[in-house]
Write an enzyme that holds these catalytic residues in place. Structure first.
Site, PDB file in Angstrom:
ATOM      1  N   PHE A   1      65.228  53.705  33.737  1.00 51.97           N
ATOM      2  CA  PHE A   1      65.612  52.828  32.625  1.00 51.97           C
ATOM      3  C   PHE A   1      66.369  51.646  33.193  1.00 51.97           C
ATOM      4  O   PHE A   1      67.460  51.828  33.771  1.00 51.97           O
ATOM      5  CB  PHE A   1      66.490  53.676  31.705  1.00 51.97           C
ATOM      6  CG  PHE A   1      67.104  53.002  30.521  1.00 51.97           C
ATOM      7  CD1 PHE A   1      68.436  52.581  30.551  1.00 51.97           C
ATOM      8  CD2 PHE A   1      66.384  52.853  29.341  1.00 51.97           C
ATOM      9  CE1 PHE A   1      69.031  52.015  29.424  1.00 51.97           C
ATOM     10  CE2 PHE A   1      66.978  52.289  28.214  1.00 51.97           C
ATOM     11  CZ  PHE A   1      68.299  51.875  28.248  1.00 51.97           C
TER      12      PHE A   1
ATOM     13  N   GLU B   1      72.793  45.371  34.710  1.00 56.22           N
ATOM     14  CA  GLU B   1      72.604  44.398  35.792  1.00 56.22           C
ATOM     15  C   GLU B   1      73.891  44.303  36.595  1.00 56.22           C
ATOM     16  O   GLU B   1      74.952  44.700  36.116  1.00 56.22           O
ATOM     17  CB  GLU B   1      72.210  43.050  35.217  1.00 56.22           C
ATOM     18  CG  GLU B   1      70.893  43.124  34.458  1.00 56.22           C
ATOM     19  CD  GLU B   1      70.453  41.770  33.917  1.00 56.22           C
ATOM     20  OE1 GLU B   1      71.167  40.770  34.098  1.00 56.22           O
ATOM     21  OE2 GLU B   1      69.364  41.753  33.301  1.00 56.22           O
TER      22      GLU B   1
ATOM     23  N   ILE C   1      70.569  52.240  38.678  1.00 52.78           N
ATOM     24  CA  ILE C   1      69.432  52.825  37.962  1.00 52.78           C
ATOM     25  C   ILE C   1      69.111  54.201  38.537  1.00 52.78           C
ATOM     26  O   ILE C   1      68.598  54.324  39.663  1.00 52.78           O
ATOM     27  CB  ILE C   1      68.203  51.888  38.064  1.00 52.78           C
ATOM     28  CG1 ILE C   1      68.570  50.453  37.654  1.00 52.78           C
ATOM     29  CG2 ILE C   1      67.048  52.447  37.240  1.00 52.78           C
ATOM     30  CD1 ILE C   1      69.173  50.327  36.266  1.00 52.78           C
TER      31      ILE C   1
ATOM     32  N   ASN D   1      71.824  56.247  22.820  1.00 54.58           N
ATOM     33  CA  ASN D   1      72.387  57.227  21.892  1.00 54.58           C
ATOM     34  C   ASN D   1      71.847  58.622  22.170  1.00 54.58           C
ATOM     35  O   ASN D   1      72.574  59.611  22.115  1.00 54.58           O
ATOM     36  CB  ASN D   1      72.077  56.849  20.440  1.00 54.58           C
ATOM     37  CG  ASN D   1      73.140  55.958  19.871  1.00 54.58           C
ATOM     38  OD1 ASN D   1      74.326  56.143  20.134  1.00 54.58           O
ATOM     39  ND2 ASN D   1      72.731  54.972  19.096  1.00 54.58           N
ATOM     40  N   ASN D   2      70.550  58.695  22.472  1.00 50.67           N
ATOM     41  CA  ASN D   2      69.973  60.007  22.785  1.00 50.67           C
ATOM     42  C   ASN D   2      70.543  60.575  24.067  1.00 50.67           C
ATOM     43  O   ASN D   2      70.878  61.761  24.154  1.00 50.67           O
ATOM     44  CB  ASN D   2      68.447  59.905  22.892  1.00 50.67           C
ATOM     45  CG  ASN D   2      67.808  59.954  21.533  1.00 50.67           C
ATOM     46  OD1 ASN D   2      68.257  60.698  20.661  1.00 50.67           O
ATOM     47  ND2 ASN D   2      66.778  59.163  21.340  1.00 50.67           N
TER      48      ASN D   2
ATOM     49  N   ARG E   1      73.392  59.813  25.411  1.00 53.40           N
ATOM     50  CA  ARG E   1      74.814  60.128  25.207  1.00 53.40           C
ATOM     51  C   ARG E   1      74.971  61.479  24.529  1.00 53.40           C
ATOM     52  O   ARG E   1      75.878  62.240  24.833  1.00 53.40           O
ATOM     53  CB  ARG E   1      75.485  59.057  24.354  1.00 53.40           C
ATOM     54  CG  ARG E   1      75.682  57.766  25.075  1.00 53.40           C
ATOM     55  CD  ARG E   1      76.000  56.644  24.100  1.00 53.40           C
ATOM     56  NE  ARG E   1      76.109  55.372  24.808  1.00 53.40           N
ATOM     57  CZ  ARG E   1      76.193  54.186  24.234  1.00 53.40           C
ATOM     58  NH1 ARG E   1      76.186  54.107  22.904  1.00 53.40           N
ATOM     59  NH2 ARG E   1      76.282  53.089  24.954  1.00 53.40           N
TER      60      ARG E   1
ATOM     61  N   ASP F   1      93.482  71.531  41.104  1.00 55.29           N
ATOM     62  CA  ASP F   1      94.890  71.866  41.324  1.00 55.29           C
ATOM     63  C   ASP F   1      95.075  73.379  41.435  1.00 55.29           C
ATOM     64  O   ASP F   1      95.769  73.878  42.314  1.00 55.29           O
ATOM     65  CB  ASP F   1      95.711  71.291  40.163  1.00 55.29           C
ATOM     66  CG  ASP F   1      97.153  71.719  40.225  1.00 55.29           C
ATOM     67  OD1 ASP F   1      97.496  72.731  39.562  1.00 55.29           O
ATOM     68  OD2 ASP F   1      97.949  71.071  40.922  1.00 55.29           O
TER      69      ASP F   1
ATOM     70  N   GLU G   1      76.506  55.214  30.555  1.00 50.67           N
ATOM     71  CA  GLU G   1      76.147  55.472  29.159  1.00 50.67           C
ATOM     72  C   GLU G   1      77.263  55.046  28.227  1.00 50.67           C
ATOM     73  O   GLU G   1      77.550  55.708  27.230  1.00 50.67           O
ATOM     74  CB  GLU G   1      75.862  56.966  28.963  1.00 50.67           C
ATOM     75  CG  GLU G   1      74.779  57.510  29.869  1.00 50.67           C
ATOM     76  CD  GLU G   1      73.391  57.144  29.371  1.00 50.67           C
ATOM     77  OE1 GLU G   1      73.272  56.734  28.207  1.00 50.67           O
ATOM     78  OE2 GLU G   1      72.429  57.265  30.154  1.00 50.67           O
TER      79      GLU G   1
ATOM     80  N   THR H   1      81.171  53.129  28.868  1.00 51.30           N
ATOM     81  CA  THR H   1      82.414  53.616  29.457  1.00 51.30           C
ATOM     82  C   THR H   1      83.263  54.249  28.368  1.00 51.30           C
ATOM     83  O   THR H   1      83.073  54.008  27.163  1.00 51.30           O
ATOM     84  CB  THR H   1      83.225  52.485  30.110  1.00 51.30           C
ATOM     85  OG1 THR H   1      83.708  51.622  29.059  1.00 51.30           O
ATOM     86  CG2 THR H   1      82.383  51.663  31.079  1.00 51.30           C
TER      87      THR H   1
END
Lengths: 252, 309, 390
Positions: C132, C136, C166, C243-244, C246, C339, C366, C368
């Protein structure tokens, strides 16, 4: 020709076992699976099916929750599913053997595959017992079955190696560790499996009367705590440690 | 009450486990008959203390092992009310078939038993112990090396019965065991070496011992990382394999937490290490503080003696 | 002890039998194929081809897409697949996310019938790998101002520009590249071998090391006109894909967190210090309890948003919340788990720092963490705070 595969649902071998009252607490078992040796039998059946031998009938004898393993078997390619529904724990293999052999006699299968022993009882009576009741050939400790024209050749494990066994049909084969692990299902298999209906049979459907056995269940308990570790100085102690491994630990 | 013991042969001689089964028969206090299928081990069986009769069952069907054929032949020769054998693969199969023929119950892999037939056996791969009671005629298979062997000052009568059963199998080919190294993830017994072995060539000592007891040879990560000759497939530990053998022998392994993660659920752990403070001793059932150079040759000798026993 | 996953609030009881079987199928594959091999794959910076093959054979690629040889599973099942893959490694889950949600999905939703029939069945089988191309070098959080452009030239489009970060780029057979055609963002299918297209690998990553990350370089890249995605114009195209992806990540992060929790718990139970396992000390229990708390909340978020997706009753902000929260807590759990493992936590004997480093990327890609915050801020206030006029 149909290939019958006998599957048993057991607590997954990675499960922690806990106790309630004087028995194993089965309700606390978080994961149930197909008994590992039965998985080898199922994989062998799938391979024979792909080589054109016939379709697969997966059969289990157990409580309602055990129908899940039939769905799992369908997901990897079992064609028909039979569930002999018996809710209570049975401590006498004879009942299980009678139920399964009665079902098998109706199905008229020439080839029956199963694991050599179940991972819960660790007994190994069911397979040979069924062969005995059905008066058919029994070949045990099989790791692989190959097709040779009209015959089946089984690789039988022995103490000195393997033997190629040609068995006359009908025949029951019990599986030791097989050459192939049970294949993984895929999404397609899983979605198709839910469409497969399960034929449920009761003991009365099979005209089998469950007998009251002379085997009486007393209890199941946790294995005794191991004694604390023993430490020895010097190589001279090796002899006595080896003795202990035989006598105390019983591992050699 | 007559008790029939189905004997097994090992390489043509009587399997020594038979003498242990005789001891079990003595607990049950019956008259002991030993049935020798195929005529193997007849003379030796007759010498076991406490045996009243030995029945040798002979016939063509005993040329190769056929569970149904052998069981039919043995069943025709057995007159006991209680049948005993060891819980070897052979014993389990024959006894299960005979129990079904006789419509009597069978209990497999017994580790303890009382005169009034209170039985103890492991289940769930040893995660639990089951206690049962049984009455009347039955088949019982007994775990090897749990009961002491009966002595050998007996002098039983020997009878031979000839029997032919229909055989349903034929052996096309026998293939000797390939010299394949057992994989650690499948072995019941594992002997592993660590960096304390000093040199990868020293793993030959571990291989020698592994052959005696049918063990797989494993290694700690330290050994695998240090020596190219020790492959990753042998590694036991956090990033290697997690193993649950009945016996794990750790040689020259300190017992770092990453290694313990891979083997601490072994049933029994033996540690050999010259450092008395090595953490491995914290999990060992039997710890031997010694250099491997001193301990391994003795271990080899003792195990050889034990196995020949 | 064998991995069982944490399910404190019994989400399992809400799953269908098929969803459980699919989850267990992937869990078993991860156990057998990923866990034993992932550290070496990371050390060598390699995504073994066998994994692509296995994922294709299992039939998990493009999980929620229906038709064209695609699995057609529920979003919950898709989530479970992501969860189990990421319990193994975020890089493995990234492969599946990109293939399914970012490469297959745009063709499925915005492609022509010919495109769907040509690409989707093979992509579902893993025979064709997709990637995808949106981000850039100078346009990450602000994709709308991208400078990659397409120009119509006779029977072709000519693309010029560069994409960066990518996943799958170098190993991909095709790339869904978003570029401006007459100032409007459109999707274009660029194939490996098209003139003027190259996908060099970006090396030197400390994160997602078993995942292939690439640049896409388009220099007068000439593609046939039928490669444009006809069904969408503008940012709606790439954002639908994101969205998918994510959504899958919101479940995936739970898997990663569970892996870290499981390792921390096992370690704490066996590590003895001052004569006791460290699991017996209050500060350690506090940490483990916090992990359980956050994993449980994250599971409920992921499960519920999956149900909303399946019902067709969802808004993107709901997915933003799940992705943001779940990745955020997963990263905190990974750090806390490190830890608990003490010095051992820095070794690749334990999966902890690998998960921790991976999650840094997952928190950034996807969308920040901060951008998702602003997405929700805009939802609350109606005022966008992504940009301002200086």
């Amino acid at each position: 020709m149909s290939i019958a595969v006998l599957l048993k649902q057991v607590p997954d071998t990675t499960s922690k076992i806990s106790f309630s009252g004087s028995a194993v607490d089965l309700s606390a078992v978080t994961k149930w699976s197909i008994s590992p040796y039965d998985e080898y039998a199922l994989e062998s059946a799938l391979k024979l099916k792909s080589e054109g031998l016939g379709d697969i009938i997966a059969i289990t004898c157990g409580p309602s929750r055990s129908s899940k393993i039939l769905t799992d078997a369908a997901a990897v390619g079992a064609d028909s599913l039979v569930h002999i529904l018996v809710e209570d724990l049975i401590h006498d293999s004879r009942n299980i053997q009678k139920l399964l052999s009665s079902a098998l006699n109706r199905l008229n299968c020439q080839i029956i595959l199963c694991g050599k022993q179940a991972a819960d009882t660790n007994s190994g009576s069911t397979g040979p017992g069924i062969a005995s009741l059905m008066e058919i050939t029994c070949v045990s400790m099989v790791s692989e079955i190959k097709i040779d024209g009209d015959d089946l050749i089984a690789m039988r494990n022995g103490p000195n190696g393997q033997e190629e066994i040609q068995a006359s049909k009908p025949c029951l084969f019990t599986f030791d560790k097989g050459t192939e692990e049970l294949r993984r299902p895929n999404v397609r298999g899983i979605m198709m499996a839910k469409k497969k209906s399960i034929e449920t049979l009761t003991p009365s459907d099979l005209s089998v009367e469950l007998l009251n056995s002379s085997v009486k269940f007393d209890s199941q308990i946790s294995p005794p705590e191991k004694p604390p570790g023993q430490k020895f100085q010097g190589a001279d102690s090796v002899a006595s440690v080896v003795q202990k491994l035989r006598e105390e630990a019983n591992v050699i | 009450m007559e008790i029939s013991i189905i004997a097994e042969n090992i390489g043509g001689s009587l399997n020594p486990v038979t003498a242990q089964i005789v001891s079990v028969a003595k607990i049950l206090d019956g008259e002991v008959t030993v049935v020798c299928p195929g005529g193997f081990g007849v003379e030796e069986a007759a010498k076991i203390s406490g045996v009243s009769k030995v029945v040798s069952v002979e016939g063509d069907c005993f040329a190769n092992f056929d569970g149904m054929a052998w069981s039919q032949a043995i069943n025709s020769a057995v007159t006991g009310e209680i049948l005993l054998s060891s819980s070897s693969n052979f014993g389990r199969e024959i006894m299960a078939i005979i129990a079904a023929m006789r419509d009597i119950p069978i209990i497999q892999d017994i580790t303890d038993l009382s005169a009034d037939m209170a039985i103890t056996r492991p289940i769930l791969s040893g995660k639990a112990i089951e206690k049962l009671e049984i009455g009347g005629s039955c088949c019982l298979t007994i775990r090897a090396n749990v009961f002491a062997a009966a002595g050998n000052d007996g002098d039983a009568d020997i009878k031979t019965i000839n029997h032919t059963s229909n055989v349903g199998i034929s052996v096309k080919e026998a293939i000797a065991k390939a010299d394949e190294k057992l994989d650690v993830s499948e072995a019941e017994i594992i002997i592993s070496g660590g960096r304390g072995m000093g040199d990868p060539d020293n793993f030959s000592y571990l291989y020698e011992i592994s052959e005696i007891i049918g063990a797989a040879v494993g290694a700690s990560r330290a050994a695998v990382d240090t020596w190219e000759q020790i492959p990753h497939s042998m590694q036991v530990g956090q990033t290697g394999k997690t193993v649950t053998p009945k016996l794990y022998i750790a040689v020259g392994i300190s017992g770092a937490i990453q290694h313990l993660a891979g083997m601490r659920t072994s049933k029994y752990i033996v540690a050999i290490n010259k450092d008395p403070e090595a953490p491995i001793f914290g999990v060992a059932d039997y710890g031997i503080v010694s250099s491997w150079e001193d301990a391994l040759p003795l271990l080899k000798t003792e195990l050889e003696k034990l196995v020949l026993d | 002890m064998a991995y069982t996953g944490l399910d404190f609030y019994g989400i399992e009881d809400l799953l269908t039998e098929e969803e459980l079987m699919i989850r267990d199928m992937v869990r078993d594959w991860v156990e057998k194929e990923i866990i034993p091999n992932i550290e070496e794959a990371c050390r060598n910076g390699v995504f073994p081809d066998k994994w692509r093959e296995d994922l294709g054979n299992m039939g998990v690629l493009g999980a929620p897409l229906k038709g064209y040889g695609c699995p057609g599973l529920s979003y919950t099942a898709y989530g479970l697949i992501c969860q189990e893959l990421e319990r193994g490694d975020s890089g493995v889950r990234s492969f599946a996310s990109v293939q399914g949600s970012l490469a297959m999905y745009p063709i499925w939703d915005f492609g022509s019938e010919e495109q769907k029939n040509h690409y989707l069945p093979k992509m579902a089988k893993g025979e064709l790998i997709g990637c995808f191309g949106l981000t850039e070098p100078d346009y990450g959080s602000n994709p709308g101002d991208m400078i990659t452009r397409a120009k119509e030239e006779g029977d072709y489009y000519v693309l010029n520009g560069a994409k960066m970060w990518i996943t799958n780029g170098t190993i991909a057979d095709l790339a869904v590249v978003w570029a401006k055609l007459e100032g409007e963002i459109r999707g274009f299918i660029v194939e490996n071998g098209d003139p003027g297209f190259s996908a060099p690998e970006m090396k030197g990553k400390h994160s997602l090391k078993a995942s292939i990350t690439s640049e896409l370089v388009l220099q007068d890249c000439k593609i046939p006109k039928d490669r444009i995605l006809p069904g969408v114009k503008g940012l709606r195209g790439p954002f639908s894909c994101l969205n998918n992806a994510r959504f899958g990540i919101s479940w995936g992060a739970v898997g990663s967190a569970q892996a870290c929790f499981h390792s921390a718990k096992e370690y704490a139970m066996s590590r003895i210090q001052f004569d006791n396992p460290i699991a017996s000390y209050q500060l350690v229990q506090n940490k483990l309890a916090w992990m359980l708390r956050e994993i449980t909340k994250a599971q409920l978020l992921a499960y519920h948003v999956g149900k909303k997706k399946d019902d067709g009753n969802w808004i993107p902000e709901q997915i933003s919340l799940a992705k943001m929260n779940n990745v955020d807590i997963a990263l905190e759990i990974a750090r806390m788990a490190r830890d608990i493992h003490g010095a051992n936590g820095i070794l690749d004997e334990y999966p902890i720092m690998r998960h921790m480093a991976n999650l840094e990327s997952v928190k950034t890609y996807e969308g920040t963490h901060d951008i998702h915050n602003l997405i929700i801020g805009r939802y609350i206030t109606g005022i966008q705070a992504f940009t301002r006029t200086l």
